[in-house]
Scaffold this active site. Structure first.
Site, PDB file in Angstrom:
ATOM      1  N   ASP A 163       0.810  -1.205   0.000  1.00  0.00           N
ATOM      2  CA  ASP A 163       0.000   0.000   0.000  1.00  0.00           C
ATOM      3  C   ASP A 163       0.855   1.272   0.000  1.00  0.00           C
ATOM      4  O   ASP A 163       0.734   2.129   0.873  1.00  0.00           O
ATOM      5  CB  ASP A 163      -0.941  -0.008   1.208  1.00  0.00           C
ATOM      6  CG  ASP A 163      -1.980   1.100   1.136  1.00  0.00           C
ATOM      7  OD1 ASP A 163      -2.351   1.500   0.023  1.00  0.00           O
ATOM      8  OD2 ASP A 163      -2.417   1.563   2.210  1.00  0.00           O
ATOM      9  N   ASN A 410       7.139  -7.587   6.374  1.00  0.00           N
ATOM     10  CA  ASN A 410       5.960  -6.871   6.852  1.00  0.00           C
ATOM     11  C   ASN A 410       4.687  -7.515   6.319  1.00  0.00           C
ATOM     12  O   ASN A 410       4.511  -7.667   5.105  1.00  0.00           O
ATOM     13  CB  ASN A 410       5.999  -5.409   6.398  1.00  0.00           C
ATOM     14  CG  ASN A 410       4.743  -4.654   6.811  1.00  0.00           C
ATOM     15  OD1 ASN A 410       4.569  -4.292   7.973  1.00  0.00           O
ATOM     16  ND2 ASN A 410       3.842  -4.420   5.858  1.00  0.00           N
ATOM     17  N   ASN A 464       0.742  -5.313  13.748  1.00  0.00           N
ATOM     18  CA  ASN A 464      -0.011  -4.244  13.090  1.00  0.00           C
ATOM     19  C   ASN A 464      -1.488  -4.492  13.362  1.00  0.00           C
ATOM     20  O   ASN A 464      -2.036  -5.502  12.917  1.00  0.00           O
ATOM     21  CB  ASN A 464       0.246  -4.245  11.582  1.00  0.00           C
ATOM     22  CG  ASN A 464       1.661  -3.838  11.244  1.00  0.00           C
ATOM     23  OD1 ASN A 464       2.431  -3.433  12.108  1.00  0.00           O
ATOM     24  ND2 ASN A 464       2.014  -3.939   9.965  1.00  0.00           N
ATOM     25  N   TYR A 466      -5.529  -2.833  13.645  1.00  0.00           N
ATOM     26  CA  TYR A 466      -6.422  -1.738  13.255  1.00  0.00           C
ATOM     27  C   TYR A 466      -7.835  -1.953  13.791  1.00  0.00           C
ATOM     28  O   TYR A 466      -8.820  -1.674  13.114  1.00  0.00           O
ATOM     29  CB  TYR A 466      -6.440  -1.609  11.729  1.00  0.00           C
ATOM     30  CG  TYR A 466      -5.137  -1.070  11.178  1.00  0.00           C
ATOM     31  CD1 TYR A 466      -4.883   0.297  11.157  1.00  0.00           C
ATOM     32  CD2 TYR A 466      -4.157  -1.931  10.693  1.00  0.00           C
ATOM     33  CE1 TYR A 466      -3.694   0.802  10.661  1.00  0.00           C
ATOM     34  CE2 TYR A 466      -2.962  -1.436  10.192  1.00  0.00           C
ATOM     35  CZ  TYR A 466      -2.736  -0.079  10.179  1.00  0.00           C
ATOM     36  OH  TYR A 466      -1.559   0.421   9.693  1.00  0.00           O
TER      37      TYR A 466
END
Length: 592
Positions: A163, A410, A464, A466
């Site tokens: 992204d 990642n 990570n 969200y």
């Protein structure tokens, strides 16, 4: 590969500037030997800079394939008898350097330096033509991966599963430099301390007969000396390199033969230790809590082009907001950034470009959903390129005191056995090449604690998450429940430090809502405060990196509004309300 520098025995010429530039729309540059003749073009492009946003022609911006840079270079006449090198600090994602039309070096991987010995191809005092071809194509075998498709009109389109925009070109500096025949070719330092005594263990590679080493403090006083290519320097009353309070010694190495000094090279050295003990991350034997961001090399017009003024401003904002660290998401940054972090005491999680190894993102970024690991996706050649990326990263950045953690990948798919087969060799290689720093990977929220198979292989787990944005969107009370439940699962299963390396909410600067509606500055602030309340319940959580430092460019997509807007700062580095919220929290945390 040592970074070029000027010394009593070395000279360097920076070739930054405006170069002739040509886009290889027909993929004919190699067959027609463009490098052996002046480029037939009216275009010029700055170096360093990504070329995509420089020109108004959308065909150039979205070009898939090779572009060519060219200029004339004069070798100083004083370089006669010296070894002459040409070096590119990066070429995104593949670079080929030509001297007078002949290829001298080729490199795959967009964020690492590469160089060639051109002594026998040029002459002191004379000009030569330097041409660099750069290819931006990503395939299933590159790191990061991608896929080129052909549109209905016959044109090529680059697709990928990460992204951020696929900026390309010569985004970092180009040099020619001279070194002596028996030059110092590499230096490795490992530091330690006991009480008030510091230790610098060094190893120097050179073909010279002998080596002398001296260490100087910041006042220029000599504090230790040694003889030999491998030894230890002992420093009494040592001043440690500490977070936000850096102290750098200067190591001066001299290679000698029977006639005297052959070569000199200087290296900044910060004396500090990094350890993991249980769920604690220790810097100089003291628990450390990471505050900061995932970042991007991303600016208007220059794209990923390195710029010292942008760099200094970004670091000033980091210090203003109370950040003590950042992650090089999702690729190694320019060496100038690493040097500057060394000088200012900012800690770095240093990451390879292995982003996008997750075919579940195909639903978000488009394209067919294939197996993440397999002959047509991440295969043996891809793994070989990842291992090379790990070698190059550690080789380049091993001596930076700011680098405290290696990140192998990642948000890859890690919940299947194939992921272990693919990433375990890279994790083991990092530990083999550098036993002084822990190794991590960045876990995506689709691979929770009861599914991920790579977590047991690393020293630190980075998450990570969200909750409150991609999940429980606009429902922060529910998001808090789910985030807490997940962290409870991770901390009960693994007794290691956990860093939240991404959490954030897209926010339009200037957008406001009394009801905390998503995309408003109020919602971003409330989202951060919710997350922090959960983090503080878990002693094993040893850091928080907001996604992102600043808004950044992405490829077009229906869920992106002119890029990713999760920045605490706008793309032109103006603070959103979230920046002030973070400043209030992090300033207090750093005072503990």
């Amino acid at each position: 590969m040592l970074k070029p520098q000027a010394s009593a025995t070395r000279e360097i010429i920076n070739l930054d500037g405006v170069w002739q530039f040509k886009v290889d729309f027909e993929d004919e540059g190699f067959s027609k030997r463009w490098a052996s003749q002046p480029l037939d073009t009216q275009l010029q492009a700055p170096v360093p800079a990504s070329y995509n946003d420089i020109f108004t022609d959308v065909a150039i911006r979205e070009h898939v394939g090779w572009v060519w840079y060219q200029r004339k270079v004069r070798v100083p006449r004083g370089w006669s008898g010296e070894t002459i090198m040409v070096r590119a600090d990066s070429a995104t994602h593949e670079g080929v350097i030509f001297v007078n039309g002949e290829e001298v070096v080729r490199h795959l991987g967009g964020y690492m330096p590469f160089e060639a010995n051109i002594t026998n191809r040029v002459a002191a005092g004379e000009e030569f033509v330097l041409t660099v071809a750069v290819n931006n194509v990503l395939t299933n075998e590159t790191v990061p991966p991608g896929r080129v498709i052909t549109r209905d009109d016959g044109t090529k389109q680059q697709t990928y599963l990460h992204d951020f925009y696929n900026y390309a070109g010569l985004a970092r500096s180009i040099y020619i430099y001279s070194v002596p025949k028996n030059a110092i070719t590499d230096i490795t330092v490992v530091t330690d301390f006991s009480g008030s005594t510091g230790f610098v263990n060094y190893e120097i590679e050179t073909a010279a007969e002998n080596v002398e080493v001296a260490l100087f403090d910041e006042s220029g006083n000599q504090v230790a000396t040694s003889i030999g290519a491998k030894s230890q320097l002992k420093i009494e009353n040592v001043k440690l390199w500490q977070p936000l309070n850096a102290y750098l010694y200067e190591l001066k190495a001299k290679a000698l033969d029977s006639k005297g000094v052959v070569d000199e090279y200087s290296l900044n050295v910060g004396i500090r230790t990094v350890k993991v003990e249980g769920n604690k991350f220790l810097v100089n034997n003291e628990p450390f809590y990471f505050t900061g961001f995932g970042m991007h090399e991303d600016h208007v017009v220059k794209g990923k082009g390195h710029d010292n003024s942008f760099m200094v401003n970004d670091f000033e904002l980091l210090k203003w907001v109370g950040a003590n660290s950042f992650r090089t998401s999702h690729y190694p940054y320019a060496e100038e950034v690493m040097d500057y972090a060394d000088r200012h005491g900012i800690l770095i999680i240093d990451e390879t470009a292995a982003v996008g190894f997750n075919q579940s993102f195909a639903s978000m970024f488009g394209g067919p959903k294939l197996p993440t690991y397999g002959p047509e996706t991440a295969n043996e050649k891809t793994q070989k390129n990842l291992l090379q990326a790990v070698r190059e990263l550690i080789q380049r950045d091993k001596n930076h005191p700011s680098v405290v953690l290696w990140s192998i990948t990642n948000e890859s798919e890690t919940g299947i056995p194939e992921a272990v087969d693919f990433f375990k060799p890279a994790i083991e290689l990092a530990k083999e090449l550098d036993s002084t720093r822990p190794v991590t990977y960045i876990n995506v929220m689709t691979e929770p604690f009861n599914k991920c198979l790579v977590a047991p292989l690393v020293d630190v787990i980075c998450l990570n998450r969200y909750w409150g944005w991609y999940e429980d969107h606009s429902d922060l009370p529910n998001a808090a429940i789910h985030l807490e439940a997940e962290l409870k699962g991770w901390t009960e299963k693994y007794d290691v430090p956990i860093i939240i390396t991404e959490y954030g909410a897209d926010t339009l600067a200037g957008g406001h809502s009394i009801h905390n509606l998503p995309w408003s500055e109020e919602y971003q602030t409330a989202y951060l405060e919710m997350s922090h309340g959960v983090f503080d319940k878990f002693p094993a959580v040893v850091g928080e990196h907001v996604w992102n430092f600043a808004d950044f460019q992405t490829k077009p997509g229906i869920f992106r509004v002119l890029g990713n807007k999760k920045g605490a700062f706008t793309r032109d580095r103006q603070p959103k309300a979230a920046a002030h919220t973070l400043r209030a929290r992090w300033t207090k945390l750093n005072q503990k």
